[in-house]
Motif scaffolding. Structure first.
Motif, mmCIF file in Angstrom:
data_model
loop_
_atom_site.group_PDB
_atom_site.id
_atom_site.type_symbol
_atom_site.label_atom_id
_atom_site.label_comp_id
_atom_site.label_asym_id
_atom_site.label_seq_id
_atom_site.Cartn_x
_atom_site.Cartn_y
_atom_site.Cartn_z
ATOM 1 N N TYR A 102 0.847 -1.190 0.000
ATOM 2 C CA TYR A 102 0.000 0.000 0.000
ATOM 3 C C TYR A 102 0.885 1.243 0.000
ATOM 4 C CZ TYR A 102 -3.674 -3.254 1.414
ATOM 5 O OH TYR A 102 -4.541 -4.304 1.463
ATOM 6 N N SER A 103 0.527 2.212 -0.813
ATOM 7 C CA SER A 103 1.242 3.481 -0.784
ATOM 8 C C SER A 103 0.719 4.328 0.377
ATOM 9 C CB SER A 103 1.051 4.221 -2.106
ATOM 10 O OG SER A 103 -0.288 4.657 -2.234
ATOM 11 N N GLY A 104 1.405 5.409 0.663
ATOM 12 C CA GLY A 104 0.985 6.278 1.750
ATOM 13 C C GLY A 104 2.035 6.325 2.844
ATOM 14 N N PRO A 105 1.778 7.087 3.883
ATOM 15 C CA PRO A 105 2.793 7.299 4.925
ATOM 16 C C PRO A 105 3.091 6.075 5.776
ATOM 17 C CG PRO A 105 0.708 8.302 5.565
ATOM 18 C CD PRO A 105 0.548 7.859 4.144
ATOM 19 N N HIS A 106 2.203 5.089 5.798
ATOM 20 C CA HIS A 106 2.385 3.952 6.697
ATOM 21 C C HIS A 106 3.021 2.743 6.016
ATOM 22 C CE1 HIS A 106 0.116 6.101 9.745
ATOM 23 N NE2 HIS A 106 -0.781 6.375 8.821
ATOM 24 N N HIS A 107 2.953 2.642 4.716
ATOM 25 C CA HIS A 107 3.621 1.582 3.953
ATOM 26 C C HIS A 107 3.262 0.169 4.442
ATOM 27 C CE1 HIS A 107 5.944 4.598 1.872
ATOM 28 N NE2 HIS A 107 6.337 5.093 3.022
ATOM 29 N N TYR A 108 1.975 -0.109 4.518
ATOM 30 C CA TYR A 108 1.561 -1.460 4.873
ATOM 31 C C TYR A 108 1.941 -2.407 3.744
ATOM 32 C CZ TYR A 108 -1.342 1.196 8.118
ATOM 33 O OH TYR A 108 -1.776 2.067 9.080
ATOM 34 N N GLU A 109 2.495 -3.566 4.093
ATOM 35 C CA GLU A 109 2.852 -4.559 3.092
ATOM 36 C C GLU A 109 2.995 -5.911 3.774
ATOM 37 O OE1 GLU A 109 6.469 -3.187 1.398
ATOM 38 O OE2 GLU A 109 7.603 -3.317 3.259
ATOM 39 N N TYR A 110 2.706 -6.977 3.016
ATOM 40 C CA TYR A 110 2.836 -8.318 3.580
ATOM 41 C C TYR A 110 2.745 -9.355 2.456
ATOM 42 C CZ TYR A 110 -2.274 -8.089 3.216
ATOM 43 O OH TYR A 110 -3.551 -7.918 2.756
ATOM 44 N N PRO A 111 3.439 -10.480 2.627
ATOM 45 C CA PRO A 111 3.314 -11.602 1.686
ATOM 46 C C PRO A 111 2.309 -12.619 2.231
ATOM 47 C CG PRO A 111 5.196 -11.966 3.089
ATOM 48 C CD PRO A 111 4.565 -10.677 3.568
ATOM 49 N N GLU A 112 1.758 -13.416 1.351
ATOM 50 C CA GLU A 112 0.888 -14.526 1.742
ATOM 51 C C GLU A 112 1.171 -15.727 0.848
ATOM 52 O OE1 GLU A 112 -3.296 -13.235 3.642
ATOM 53 O OE2 GLU A 112 -3.102 -12.702 1.541
ATOM 54 N N ILE A 113 1.047 -16.900 1.413
ATOM 55 C CA ILE A 113 1.046 -18.125 0.622
ATOM 56 C C ILE A 113 -0.338 -18.739 0.732
ATOM 57 C CG2 ILE A 113 3.519 -18.567 0.834
ATOM 58 C CD1 ILE A 113 2.872 -20.533 3.082
ATOM 59 N N TYR A 114 -0.727 -19.519 -0.276
ATOM 60 C CA TYR A 114 -2.063 -20.104 -0.244
ATOM 61 C C TYR A 114 -2.088 -21.454 -0.945
ATOM 62 C CZ TYR A 114 -2.442 -18.198 -5.021
ATOM 63 O OH TYR A 114 -2.221 -17.889 -6.334
ATOM 64 N N ALA A 115 -3.111 -22.233 -0.602
ATOM 65 C CA ALA A 115 -3.391 -23.514 -1.241
ATOM 66 C C ALA A 115 -4.893 -23.596 -1.457
ATOM 67 C CB ALA A 115 -2.905 -24.677 -0.379
ATOM 68 N N GLY A 116 -5.302 -24.239 -2.554
ATOM 69 C CA GLY A 116 -6.723 -24.279 -2.849
ATOM 70 C C GLY A 116 -7.161 -25.523 -3.590
ATOM 71 N N LEU A 117 -8.471 -25.764 -3.549
ATOM 72 C CA LEU A 117 -9.127 -26.849 -4.272
ATOM 73 C C LEU A 117 -10.318 -26.270 -5.024
ATOM 74 C CD1 LEU A 117 -9.246 -29.685 -1.586
ATOM 75 C CD2 LEU A 117 -7.815 -29.653 -3.641
ATOM 76 N N THR A 118 -10.578 -26.802 -6.219
ATOM 77 C CA THR A 118 -11.716 -26.361 -7.020
ATOM 78 C C THR A 118 -12.491 -27.557 -7.537
ATOM 79 O OG1 THR A 118 -10.568 -24.347 -7.730
ATOM 80 C CG2 THR A 118 -12.433 -25.057 -9.065
ATOM 81 N N TYR A 119 -13.823 -27.478 -7.407
ATOM 82 C CA TYR A 119 -14.715 -28.492 -7.968
ATOM 83 C C TYR A 119 -15.842 -27.779 -8.690
ATOM 84 C CZ TYR A 119 -18.355 -32.055 -8.273
ATOM 85 O OH TYR A 119 -19.335 -32.915 -8.740
ATOM 86 N N ARG A 120 -15.874 -27.917 -10.009
ATOM 87 C CA ARG A 120 -16.862 -27.226 -10.833
ATOM 88 C C ARG A 120 -16.851 -25.730 -10.516
ATOM 89 N NH1 ARG A 120 -22.129 -31.299 -11.167
ATOM 90 N NH2 ARG A 120 -21.010 -33.056 -12.146
ATOM 91 N N GLN A 121 -17.958 -25.190 -9.963
ATOM 92 C CA GLN A 121 -18.040 -23.758 -9.673
ATOM 93 C C GLN A 121 -17.866 -23.463 -8.188
ATOM 94 O OE1 GLN A 121 -21.876 -23.328 -11.976
ATOM 95 N NE2 GLN A 121 -20.838 -21.510 -12.748
ATOM 96 N N ILE A 122 -17.234 -24.384 -7.483
ATOM 97 C CA ILE A 122 -16.972 -24.198 -6.051
ATOM 98 C C ILE A 122 -15.470 -24.240 -5.827
ATOM 99 C CG2 ILE A 122 -17.320 -25.124 -3.734
ATOM 100 C CD1 ILE A 122 -19.888 -26.407 -4.749
ATOM 101 N N SER A 123 -14.957 -23.291 -5.068
ATOM 102 C CA SER A 123 -13.530 -23.245 -4.788
ATOM 103 C C SER A 123 -13.296 -22.918 -3.317
ATOM 104 C CB SER A 123 -12.821 -22.212 -5.670
ATOM 105 O OG SER A 123 -13.278 -20.913 -5.373
#
Length: 224
Positions: A102-123
């Protein structure tokens, strides 16, 4: 930071002949991120791009949006990349990572990792970061998304998310819900959604009081 997104777009477009590149612009009446308004209840304009290499099984992309955090206007830039594999005709899994700044005076930032599953139109996905919004706190976020087509153009969609501070008591958990209807018209997509938050409303979000209250959100996007 907007320059970073433009640079990524340029690199992706160079490879357009070998995979699929898509870009979209959107306008939302209130930018809700995991149930909380990052635009202080005001409208936001957004730009997204994605790169999909189906034969190799990987993808990448990014988005940018105006935000208002800690009563300061700024820009959110999010980039992501991951791999996806199909292990049955209608099932697939994915692993990936994303980085938000994020821009601005506070400079919020963070990384994330993720894992997922999908079945038809559901994730379903689960995310983890050890430094949510740069406050040094580990957070888990799990979400379930689904949609149902009624006609060639009209569809319904829903979302349920759970955010929890890792290693903290259950009263630090927060649920967010979103449900609505959408219509797709050629390259344009219009949605109307109701969103709400239950539980610890302001878990590590530098937002104004009431940013997690119930709200109706309208969004209009155009893809090319």
């Amino acid at each position: 930071m907007v320059r970073k997104l433009v640079a990524v777009a340029a690199v992706l477009c160079v490879s357009q002949t070998h995979a699929q590149v898509s870009t979209s612009a959107a306008f939302v009446s209130d930018y809700r991120y995991r149930g909380v308004s990052l635009s202080d209840g005001e409208p936001a304009a957004q730009l997204s791009l994605s790169y999909d290499a189906p034969t190799e099984g990987w993808y990448a992309g990014g988005m940018a949006s105006n935000v208002r955090l800690a009563r300061e206007n700024g820009v959110q830039v999010l980039g992501y990349a991951g791999i996806s594999r199909r292990f049955a005709p209608e099932f697939s899994w994915e692993l990936g990572a994303e980085y938000t700044q994020y821009s601005g005076p506070h400079h919020y930032e963070y990384p994330e990792i993720y894992a997922g599953l999908t079945y038809r139109q559901i994730s379903a996905r689960i995310y983890y970061t050890n430094d949510y919004f740069s406050v040094g706190v580990p957070v888990l976020y799990a979400e379930l998304n689904g949609s149902r087509n009624f006609t060639d153009h009209w569809y319904a969609f829903g979302h349920m998310g759970l955010l929890r501070r890792n290693g903290y008591p259950s009263n630090q958990a927060r649920m967010d819900y979103r449900a609505g209807m959408g219509v797709s018209l050629s390259h344009c997509d219009v949605q109307l959604a109701w969103t709400t938050v239950r539980g610890a409303e302001y878990v590590h979000y530098p937002v104004a009081w009431g940013a997690g209250r119930d709200a109706w959100v309208v969004s209009v996007s155009y893809a090319w």
